[in-house]
Design a protein around this motif. Structure first.
Motif, PDB file in Angstrom:
ATOM      1  N   VAL A  10      33.525  46.266  57.636  1.00 48.00           N
ATOM      2  CA  VAL A  10      33.473  47.714  57.733  1.00 48.00           C
ATOM      3  C   VAL A  10      32.912  48.341  56.464  1.00 48.00           C
ATOM      4  N   HIS A  11      33.383  47.847  55.322  1.00 47.54           N
ATOM      5  CA  HIS A  11      32.918  48.355  54.034  1.00 47.54           C
ATOM      6  C   HIS A  11      32.563  47.158  53.150  1.00 47.54           C
ATOM      7  N   PRO A  12      31.332  46.660  53.222  1.00 43.91           N
ATOM      8  CA  PRO A  12      30.956  45.449  52.493  1.00 43.91           C
ATOM      9  C   PRO A  12      31.172  45.561  50.997  1.00 43.91           C
ATOM     10  N   GLU A  13      31.198  46.782  50.456  1.00 46.22           N
ATOM     11  CA  GLU A  13      31.356  46.949  49.021  1.00 46.22           C
ATOM     12  C   GLU A  13      32.806  46.789  48.575  1.00 46.22           C
ATOM     13  N   GLY A  14      33.734  46.644  49.512  1.00 45.52           N
ATOM     14  CA  GLY A  14      35.145  46.626  49.172  1.00 45.52           C
ATOM     15  C   GLY A  14      35.520  45.567  48.169  1.00 45.52           C
ATOM     16  N   ILE A  15      34.999  44.366  48.329  1.00 47.77           N
ATOM     17  CA  ILE A  15      35.375  43.273  47.447  1.00 47.77           C
ATOM     18  C   ILE A  15      34.838  43.472  46.042  1.00 47.77           C
ATOM     19  N   THR A  16      33.840  44.336  45.880  1.00 48.80           N
ATOM     20  CA  THR A  16      33.321  44.625  44.539  1.00 48.80           C
ATOM     21  C   THR A  16      33.668  46.057  44.119  1.00 48.80           C
ATOM     22  N   SER A  17      34.668  46.639  44.763  1.00 50.05           N
ATOM     23  CA  SER A  17      35.089  47.985  44.418  1.00 50.05           C
ATOM     24  C   SER A  17      35.676  48.016  43.012  1.00 50.05           C
ATOM     25  N   GLU A  18      35.831  49.222  42.491  1.00 46.62           N
ATOM     26  CA  GLU A  18      36.418  49.375  41.153  1.00 46.62           C
ATOM     27  C   GLU A  18      37.817  48.786  41.109  1.00 46.62           C
ATOM     28  N   GLU A  19      38.598  48.990  42.193  1.00 46.47           N
ATOM     29  CA  GLU A  19      39.956  48.456  42.222  1.00 46.47           C
ATOM     30  C   GLU A  19      39.958  46.925  42.208  1.00 46.47           C
ATOM     31  N   ALA A  20      39.080  46.336  43.023  1.00 50.07           N
ATOM     32  CA  ALA A  20      39.018  44.881  43.084  1.00 50.07           C
ATOM     33  C   ALA A  20      38.542  44.293  41.763  1.00 50.07           C
ATOM     34  N   GLN A  21      37.561  44.940  41.123  1.00 43.96           N
ATOM     35  CA  GLN A  21      37.074  44.469  39.834  1.00 43.96           C
ATOM     36  C   GLN A  21      38.183  44.530  38.780  1.00 43.96           C
ATOM     37  N   ALA A  22      38.957  45.611  38.794  1.00 44.11           N
ATOM     38  CA  ALA A  22      40.064  45.739  37.844  1.00 44.11           C
ATOM     39  C   ALA A  22      41.089  44.633  38.069  1.00 44.11           C
ATOM     40  N   PHE A  23      41.364  44.345  39.339  1.00 43.07           N
ATOM     41  CA  PHE A  23      42.276  43.252  39.684  1.00 43.07           C
ATOM     42  C   PHE A  23      41.755  41.922  39.134  1.00 43.07           C
TER      43      PHE A  23
ATOM     44  N   ALA B  16      43.798  50.236  47.208  1.00 41.43           N
ATOM     45  CA  ALA B  16      44.639  50.698  46.104  1.00 41.43           C
ATOM     46  C   ALA B  16      46.050  50.124  46.218  1.00 41.43           C
ATOM     47  N   SER B  17      46.564  50.044  47.432  1.00 40.41           N
ATOM     48  CA  SER B  17      47.902  49.506  47.658  1.00 40.41           C
ATOM     49  C   SER B  17      47.958  48.019  47.360  1.00 40.41           C
ATOM     50  N   ALA B  18      46.916  47.301  47.762  1.00 35.98           N
ATOM     51  CA  ALA B  18      46.863  45.864  47.499  1.00 35.98           C
ATOM     52  C   ALA B  18      46.859  45.592  46.007  1.00 35.98           C
ATOM     53  N   ILE B  19      46.041  46.335  45.269  1.00 42.68           N
ATOM     54  CA  ILE B  19      45.974  46.156  43.819  1.00 42.68           C
ATOM     55  C   ILE B  19      47.322  46.445  43.183  1.00 42.68           C
ATOM     56  N   ALA B  20      47.979  47.497  43.644  1.00 34.49           N
ATOM     57  CA  ALA B  20      49.240  47.923  43.035  1.00 34.49           C
ATOM     58  C   ALA B  20      50.389  46.971  43.319  1.00 34.49           C
ATOM     59  N   SER B  21      50.251  46.110  44.294  1.00 36.92           N
ATOM     60  CA  SER B  21      51.393  45.324  44.760  1.00 36.92           C
ATOM     61  C   SER B  21      51.328  43.847  44.421  1.00 36.92           C
ATOM     62  N   VAL B  22      50.323  43.426  43.660  1.00 40.16           N
ATOM     63  CA  VAL B  22      50.169  41.984  43.440  1.00 40.16           C
ATOM     64  C   VAL B  22      50.606  41.552  42.043  1.00 40.16           C
ATOM     65  N   ASP B  23      51.420  42.363  41.375  1.00 40.43           N
ATOM     66  CA  ASP B  23      51.890  41.976  40.043  1.00 40.43           C
ATOM     67  C   ASP B  23      52.655  40.662  40.078  1.00 40.43           C
ATOM     68  N   GLY B  24      53.498  40.498  41.091  1.00 38.88           N
ATOM     69  CA  GLY B  24      54.258  39.253  41.197  1.00 38.88           C
ATOM     70  C   GLY B  24      53.344  38.054  41.347  1.00 38.88           C
ATOM     71  N   TYR B  25      52.292  38.215  42.154  1.00 36.81           N
ATOM     72  CA  TYR B  25      51.312  37.140  42.304  1.00 36.81           C
ATOM     73  C   TYR B  25      50.650  36.822  40.968  1.00 36.81           C
ATOM     74  N   LEU B  26      50.252  37.845  40.216  1.00 35.99           N
ATOM     75  CA  LEU B  26      49.595  37.617  38.927  1.00 35.99           C
ATOM     76  C   LEU B  26      50.517  36.878  37.960  1.00 35.99           C
ATOM     77  N   ASP B  27      51.799  37.201  37.996  1.00 35.21           N
ATOM     78  CA  ASP B  27      52.754  36.492  37.135  1.00 35.21           C
ATOM     79  C   ASP B  27      52.829  35.016  37.512  1.00 35.21           C
ATOM     80  N   ARG B  28      52.862  34.741  38.814  1.00 36.57           N
ATOM     81  CA  ARG B  28      52.924  33.343  39.264  1.00 36.57           C
ATOM     82  C   ARG B  28      51.631  32.603  38.932  1.00 36.57           C
ATOM     83  N   LEU B  29      50.488  33.288  39.095  1.00 38.30           N
ATOM     84  CA  LEU B  29      49.210  32.668  38.772  1.00 38.30           C
ATOM     85  C   LEU B  29      49.132  32.343  37.285  1.00 38.30           C
ATOM     86  N   THR B  30      49.619  33.247  36.456  1.00 34.90           N
ATOM     87  CA  THR B  30      49.605  33.011  35.008  1.00 34.90           C
ATOM     88  C   THR B  30      50.336  31.723  34.667  1.00 34.90           C
TER      89      THR B  30
END
Length: 204
Positions: free
Chosen positions: A121-134, A66-80
């Protein structure tokens, strides 16, 4: 009284506010340390007990995502900006993967999102709801006419999963020696590109 000594003396007024404040504290800690943190670290920074944080996040992994998703806005702006004007889905996706992998050292939260911790540890993490939203937020910023290439909402979600899995694999095992950016682009255009374009020819 103990409750008021926590939260900086100002307890949250709702569960949503509490969740946001926990995530904000985690983001700040990750930004300072550049590494993963624990529930205890976040609880201490907020002046609450660990059980309070666990009420909103069942594990440290859930809080980290959740923290990773919330903190990557700057990255998304640069990627855009990086993919601006790229209307071809293969070119846009290729550039997104290469750019993301080069940005990980500058964006510790992004590295945590793609880290091996979640795969082991949690193989589903990369396909979690948060990651999918990201991922959906990421590709929606592309200048690609996805519908023109045969993508509906369901297939876009599958594409996002494929993109996240691809980035995770290169983050965990970049190769020995790692490919240069130019070589990685050639590789992705050939192999990932074929999968992306397949949606155009296979649509019904």
């Amino acid at each position: 009284m103990a409750r008021r000594r926590g939260w900086g003396g100002s307890p949250p007024e709702s569960d949503d506010e509490a969740s946001r404040r926990i995530v904000t504290a985690a983001v700040e800690l990750i930004g300072r340390t550049g590494s993963e943190i624990s529930i205890a670290d976040v609880a201490e920074s907020l002046g609450v007990i660990r059980q309070t944080v666990y009420r909103y996040f069942p594990s440290a992994d859930a809080l980290m995502r959740a923290s990773a998703i919330a903190s990557v806005d700057g990255y998304l702006d640069r990627l855009t900006q990086q993919v601006k004007g790229m209307e071809d889905p293969v070119e846009a996706m290729t550039e997104a993967v290469v750019y993301t992998l080069t940005q990980v050292p500058r964006t510790p939260h992004l590295g945590i999102l793609l880290s091996a911790t979640y795969s082991s540890v949690h193989p589903e993490g990369i396909t979690s709801e948060e990651a999918q939203a990201f991922g959906m937020t990421m590709i929606r910023r592309f200048d690609v006419d996805w519908e023109h290439y045969g993508y509906d909402d369901a297939s876009l979600h599958e594409l996002v999963e494929y993109l996240l899995r691809t980035m995770q694999s290169f983050f965990i095992a970049p190769g020995n020696p790692p490919r240069s950016a130019a070589d990685l682009r050639r590789y992705l255009r050939r192999w990932m590109g074929s999968a992306i374009i397949a949606q155009t020819t296979n649509r019904v």
